[in-house]
Design a protein around this motif. Sequence first.
Motif, PDB file in Angstrom:
ATOM      1  N   LEU A 225       0.842  -1.202   0.000  1.00 51.97           N
ATOM      2  CA  LEU A 225       0.000   0.000   0.000  1.00 51.97           C
ATOM      3  C   LEU A 225       0.874   1.248   0.000  1.00 51.97           C
ATOM      4  CD1 LEU A 225      -2.792   1.366   0.209  1.00 51.97           C
ATOM      5  CD2 LEU A 225      -2.541   1.226   2.696  1.00 51.97           C
ATOM      6  N   LYS A 226       1.893   1.249   0.829  1.00 49.79           N
ATOM      7  CA  LYS A 226       2.796   2.390   0.934  1.00 49.79           C
ATOM      8  C   LYS A 226       3.498   2.660  -0.395  1.00 49.79           C
ATOM      9  CE  LYS A 226       6.673   4.149   3.640  1.00 49.79           C
ATOM     10  NZ  LYS A 226       7.635   3.845   4.694  1.00 49.79           N
ATOM     11  N   ASN A 227       3.844   1.582  -1.122  1.00 46.80           N
ATOM     12  CA  ASN A 227       4.523   1.713  -2.412  1.00 46.80           C
ATOM     13  C   ASN A 227       3.563   1.971  -3.572  1.00 46.80           C
ATOM     14  OD1 ASN A 227       7.004   1.288  -1.197  1.00 46.80           O
ATOM     15  ND2 ASN A 227       6.972  -0.909  -1.573  1.00 46.80           N
ATOM     16  N   GLY A 228       2.273   2.013  -3.280  1.00 48.77           N
ATOM     17  CA  GLY A 228       1.291   2.273  -4.323  1.00 48.77           C
ATOM     18  C   GLY A 228       0.973   1.069  -5.196  1.00 48.77           C
ATOM     19  N   GLU A 229       1.356  -0.119  -4.746  1.00 46.01           N
ATOM     20  CA  GLU A 229       1.124  -1.331  -5.535  1.00 46.01           C
ATOM     21  C   GLU A 229      -0.305  -1.846  -5.394  1.00 46.01           C
ATOM     22  OE1 GLU A 229       4.181  -4.306  -4.806  1.00 46.01           O
ATOM     23  OE2 GLU A 229       5.608  -2.689  -4.367  1.00 46.01           O
ATOM     24  N   ILE A 230      -0.951  -1.531  -4.267  1.00 41.04           N
ATOM     25  CA  ILE A 230      -2.334  -1.940  -4.037  1.00 41.04           C
ATOM     26  C   ILE A 230      -3.101  -0.766  -3.431  1.00 41.04           C
ATOM     27  CG2 ILE A 230      -1.785  -4.397  -3.735  1.00 41.04           C
ATOM     28  CD1 ILE A 230      -2.049  -4.007  -0.708  1.00 41.04           C
ATOM     29  N   THR A 231      -4.425  -0.874  -3.471  1.00 42.82           N
ATOM     30  CA  THR A 231      -5.277   0.160  -2.884  1.00 42.82           C
ATOM     31  C   THR A 231      -5.555  -0.170  -1.420  1.00 42.82           C
ATOM     32  OG1 THR A 231      -7.337  -0.981  -3.425  1.00 42.82           O
ATOM     33  CG2 THR A 231      -6.420   0.495  -5.122  1.00 42.82           C
ATOM     34  N   ALA A 232      -6.120   0.783  -0.716  1.00 42.75           N
ATOM     35  CA  ALA A 232      -6.491   0.558   0.683  1.00 42.75           C
ATOM     36  C   ALA A 232      -7.532  -0.554   0.797  1.00 42.75           C
ATOM     37  CB  ALA A 232      -7.008   1.850   1.305  1.00 42.75           C
ATOM     38  N   ASP A 233      -8.437  -0.619  -0.155  1.00 40.03           N
ATOM     39  CA  ASP A 233      -9.446  -1.678  -0.134  1.00 40.03           C
ATOM     40  C   ASP A 233      -8.814  -3.055  -0.354  1.00 40.03           C
ATOM     41  OD1 ASP A 233     -11.543   0.047   0.377  1.00 40.03           O
ATOM     42  OD2 ASP A 233     -12.115   0.248  -1.735  1.00 40.03           O
ATOM     43  N   GLU A 234      -7.831  -3.124  -1.237  1.00 41.12           N
ATOM     44  CA  GLU A 234      -7.138  -4.392  -1.465  1.00 41.12           C
ATOM     45  C   GLU A 234      -6.360  -4.810  -0.223  1.00 41.12           C
ATOM     46  OE1 GLU A 234      -6.208  -4.377  -6.235  1.00 41.12           O
ATOM     47  OE2 GLU A 234      -5.078  -2.988  -4.956  1.00 41.12           O
ATOM     48  N   LYS A 235      -5.730  -3.853   0.447  1.00 39.51           N
ATOM     49  CA  LYS A 235      -5.011  -4.141   1.692  1.00 39.51           C
ATOM     50  C   LYS A 235      -5.970  -4.694   2.735  1.00 39.51           C
ATOM     51  CE  LYS A 235      -2.443  -1.985   5.468  1.00 39.51           C
ATOM     52  NZ  LYS A 235      -3.319  -2.493   6.513  1.00 39.51           N
ATOM     53  N   LYS A 236      -7.131  -4.058   2.826  1.00 39.24           N
ATOM     54  CA  LYS A 236      -8.142  -4.496   3.795  1.00 39.24           C
ATOM     55  C   LYS A 236      -8.583  -5.931   3.489  1.00 39.24           C
ATOM     56  CE  LYS A 236     -12.646  -3.178   5.652  1.00 39.24           C
ATOM     57  NZ  LYS A 236     -13.755  -2.214   5.562  1.00 39.24           N
ATOM     58  N   GLU A 237      -8.812  -6.234   2.225  1.00 40.39           N
ATOM     59  CA  GLU A 237      -9.238  -7.578   1.828  1.00 40.39           C
ATOM     60  C   GLU A 237      -8.157  -8.614   2.127  1.00 40.39           C
ATOM     61  OE1 GLU A 237     -11.136 -10.870   0.831  1.00 40.39           O
ATOM     62  OE2 GLU A 237     -12.081  -8.917   1.099  1.00 40.39           O
ATOM     63  N   ILE A 238      -6.909  -8.259   1.878  1.00 42.11           N
ATOM     64  CA  ILE A 238      -5.798  -9.173   2.179  1.00 42.11           C
ATOM     65  C   ILE A 238      -5.765  -9.468   3.679  1.00 42.11           C
ATOM     66  CG2 ILE A 238      -3.273  -9.365   2.279  1.00 42.11           C
ATOM     67  CD1 ILE A 238      -3.254  -7.759  -0.398  1.00 42.11           C
ATOM     68  N   GLY A 239      -5.912  -8.438   4.491  1.00 42.72           N
ATOM     69  CA  GLY A 239      -5.918  -8.614   5.942  1.00 42.72           C
ATOM     70  C   GLY A 239      -7.091  -9.447   6.419  1.00 42.72           C
ATOM     71  N   GLN A 240      -8.255  -9.181   5.848  1.00 42.63           N
ATOM     72  CA  GLN A 240      -9.442  -9.946   6.243  1.00 42.63           C
ATOM     73  C   GLN A 240      -9.313 -11.416   5.855  1.00 42.63           C
ATOM     74  OE1 GLN A 240     -12.520  -7.613   4.351  1.00 42.63           O
ATOM     75  NE2 GLN A 240     -12.904  -6.428   6.217  1.00 42.63           N
ATOM     76  N   GLN A 241      -8.774 -11.676   4.660  1.00 38.62           N
ATOM     77  CA  GLN A 241      -8.604 -13.066   4.224  1.00 38.62           C
ATOM     78  C   GLN A 241      -7.582 -13.780   5.098  1.00 38.62           C
ATOM     79  OE1 GLN A 241     -10.468 -14.722   1.811  1.00 38.62           O
ATOM     80  NE2 GLN A 241      -9.502 -16.439   2.863  1.00 38.62           N
ATOM     81  N   ALA A 242      -6.498 -13.103   5.429  1.00 39.36           N
ATOM     82  CA  ALA A 242      -5.484 -13.700   6.310  1.00 39.36           C
ATOM     83  C   ALA A 242      -6.085 -14.024   7.674  1.00 39.36           C
ATOM     84  CB  ALA A 242      -4.291 -12.752   6.456  1.00 39.36           C
ATOM     85  N   SER A 243      -6.909 -13.128   8.190  1.00 38.96           N
ATOM     86  CA  SER A 243      -7.568 -13.369   9.478  1.00 38.96           C
ATOM     87  C   SER A 243      -8.541 -14.540   9.399  1.00 38.96           C
ATOM     88  CB  SER A 243      -8.316 -12.112   9.937  1.00 38.96           C
ATOM     89  OG  SER A 243      -7.417 -11.124  10.317  1.00 38.96           O
ATOM     90  N   ARG A 244      -9.318 -14.594   8.320  1.00 39.60           N
ATOM     91  CA  ARG A 244     -10.261 -15.707   8.162  1.00 39.60           C
ATOM     92  C   ARG A 244      -9.518 -17.039   8.114  1.00 39.60           C
ATOM     93  NH1 ARG A 244     -13.090 -11.988   4.769  1.00 39.60           N
ATOM     94  NH2 ARG A 244     -11.998 -12.761   2.923  1.00 39.60           N
TER      95      ARG A 244
END
Length: 118
Positions: free
Chosen positions: A67-86
Amino acid sequence: MKRIILVFILLMTATATFAQDKWQQKQIDYFVDSAVKEFGLTENQKKDLMTLRTTVVMAYVNSAGKLKNGEITADEKKEIGQQASRDFNSAMSKMTGKSYAELQPFFQKMQEEMKNVK
């Protein structure tokens, strides 16, 4: 002079990265050790949980970097985190034989206690 400054900056960056990794590892170890005690996990389960916890932490860290490098959006970061948690919660539930609702108090306790891990 420029080389000295560059070397100094690189050294400081490496030191900060090492300290961050060390702090994250302490938190992972604390979580795993607490789970072993709380749920009476075996040595093999402890190793599996160490891998699972490291994977979820690295998913958060890597997505924050992207996200910091602009490779993904905030929504994509959120989805990655949610999937990892699930994925983590599902594996933890299977490992302990407890439902997510039964694990939730432990997760909340760990969230509070790990704030003090240094």
